[in-house]
Design a protein around this motif. Structure first.
Motif, short mmCIF file in Angstrom:
data_model
loop_
_atom_site.label_atom_id
_atom_site.label_comp_id
_atom_site.label_asym_id
_atom_site.label_seq_id
_atom_site.Cartn_x
_atom_site.Cartn_y
_atom_site.Cartn_z
N SER A 1 0.83 -1.20 0.00
CA SER A 1 0.00 0.00 0.00
C SER A 1 0.87 1.26 0.00
O SER A 1 1.99 1.26 0.51
CB SER A 1 -0.90 -0.01 1.24
N ALA B 1 -0.30 3.96 1.45
CA ALA B 1 -0.84 4.75 2.56
C ALA B 1 0.29 5.19 3.49
O ALA B 1 1.25 4.46 3.73
CB ALA B 1 -1.86 3.92 3.34
N ARG C 1 -4.50 4.74 9.61
CA ARG C 1 -5.88 5.15 9.32
C ARG C 1 -6.12 5.14 7.80
O ARG C 1 -7.15 4.65 7.32
CB ARG C 1 -6.15 6.54 9.89
N GLU C 2 -5.18 5.68 7.03
CA GLU C 2 -5.30 5.69 5.58
C GLU C 2 -5.27 4.27 5.02
O GLU C 2 -5.99 3.94 4.07
CB GLU C 2 -4.17 6.51 4.95
N TYR C 3 -4.46 3.43 5.63
CA TYR C 3 -4.35 2.05 5.16
C TYR C 3 -5.69 1.32 5.32
O TYR C 3 -6.18 0.69 4.38
CB TYR C 3 -3.26 1.30 5.92
N LEU C 4 -6.29 1.43 6.49
CA LEU C 4 -7.58 0.77 6.73
C LEU C 4 -8.66 1.30 5.79
O LEU C 4 -9.49 0.55 5.28
CB LEU C 4 -8.01 0.97 8.18
N ALA C 5 -8.64 2.60 5.56
CA ALA C 5 -9.65 3.21 4.69
C ALA C 5 -9.52 2.74 3.25
O ALA C 5 -10.51 2.75 2.49
CB ALA C 5 -9.53 4.73 4.75
N SER C 6 -8.32 2.31 2.86
CA SER C 6 -8.09 1.89 1.47
C SER C 6 -8.53 0.45 1.20
O SER C 6 -8.58 0.03 0.04
CB SER C 6 -6.60 2.02 1.13
N GLU D 1 -14.34 -3.46 2.39
CA GLU D 1 -15.00 -3.50 3.70
C GLU D 1 -14.73 -4.81 4.46
O GLU D 1 -14.40 -4.77 5.66
CB GLU D 1 -16.51 -3.32 3.52
N ARG E 1 -11.19 -4.81 5.59
CA ARG E 1 -11.00 -3.74 6.57
C ARG E 1 -11.48 -4.19 7.95
O ARG E 1 -10.79 -3.98 8.95
CB ARG E 1 -11.74 -2.48 6.14
N ASP E 2 -12.62 -4.84 8.00
CA ASP E 2 -13.15 -5.28 9.30
C ASP E 2 -12.24 -6.33 9.93
O ASP E 2 -11.97 -6.30 11.14
CB ASP E 2 -14.56 -5.85 9.11
#
Length: 200
Positions: A4, A6, A10-15, A18, A21-22
């Motif tokens: 990534s 990112a 925070r940016e990594y999770l947002a990328s 879903e 991410r969870d």
């Protein structure tokens, strides 16, 4: 390996998608809840990284902060890198035993635990493993590994070459066997027979 761009967790999770991410968020929370004091979370090599700050230990072989754990979403699975387990054979045996005792199937390389769902991981084992390694413990493992790496590549002290073994001396050829020499009486008798034959 998926990497990534990112700059922050925070940016990594947002990328992430879903579902990924969870799952990553759950494992990340377990790590952070059990992470001993002195480590910090950041990004390294395109992954979430929990590491010893360079301000604390700048003498790493690759000039990067020493990570004790990394977490990433790959193409077909997710990865949890446990460098503290990889660096300590005793801790790795305990980790494998605890994983098996929890009834989970361990898919692990040298340091990488691969999983497709959060349910594939015994989260209590992950948390206990992370929490069992202090910064001081981890730095001792790193320094030991660095010392072995240097000695294995020659290091400051080159290994002395073993003296060459002396070649065995060539064997002397055995002397040729001499033909037996007839006795004087036998020679004389033979000569007499020849003379007698001529006279007749």
């Amino acid at each position: 390996m998926v990497s990534s761009k990112a700059d922050t967790p925070r940016e990594y999770l947002a990328s992430l998608p879903e579902e990924r991410r969870d799952a990553i968020a759950v494992v990340r929370s377990v790590i952070l809840d059990n992470l001993p004091a002195g480590f910090e979370e950041g990004m390294q090599f395109g992954m979430l990284s929990d590491q010893v700050p360079l301000a604390v230990y700048p003498h790493t072989y690759n000039q990067q902060a020493a990570s004790i754990a990394c977490l990433a979403s790959q193409k077909g699975y997710m990865s949890l890198y446990l460098m503290g387990v990889y660096a300590d054979p005793t801790r790795r045996r305990r980790f494998e035993q605890a994983f098996k005792k929890a009834g989970k199937k361990l898919d692990m390389g040298k340091s990488c635990v691969r999983f497709k769902r959060v349910e594939d991981l015994p989260l209590n084992v992950i948390g206990d493993t992370i929490g069992s390694i202090s910064v001081d413990d981890y730095l001792r493992l790193i320094k030991k590994a660095d010392a072995l790496r240097k000695s294995g590549s020659g290091g400051a002290k080159a290994k002395a070459k073993a003296p060459a073994k002396a070649k065995p001396a060539p064997r002397k050829a055995a002397p040729a066997a001499r033909k037996p020499v007839a006795s004087r009486k036998l020679r004389n008798a033979s000569a007499a027979k020849v003379r007698g034959a001529r006279r007749s």
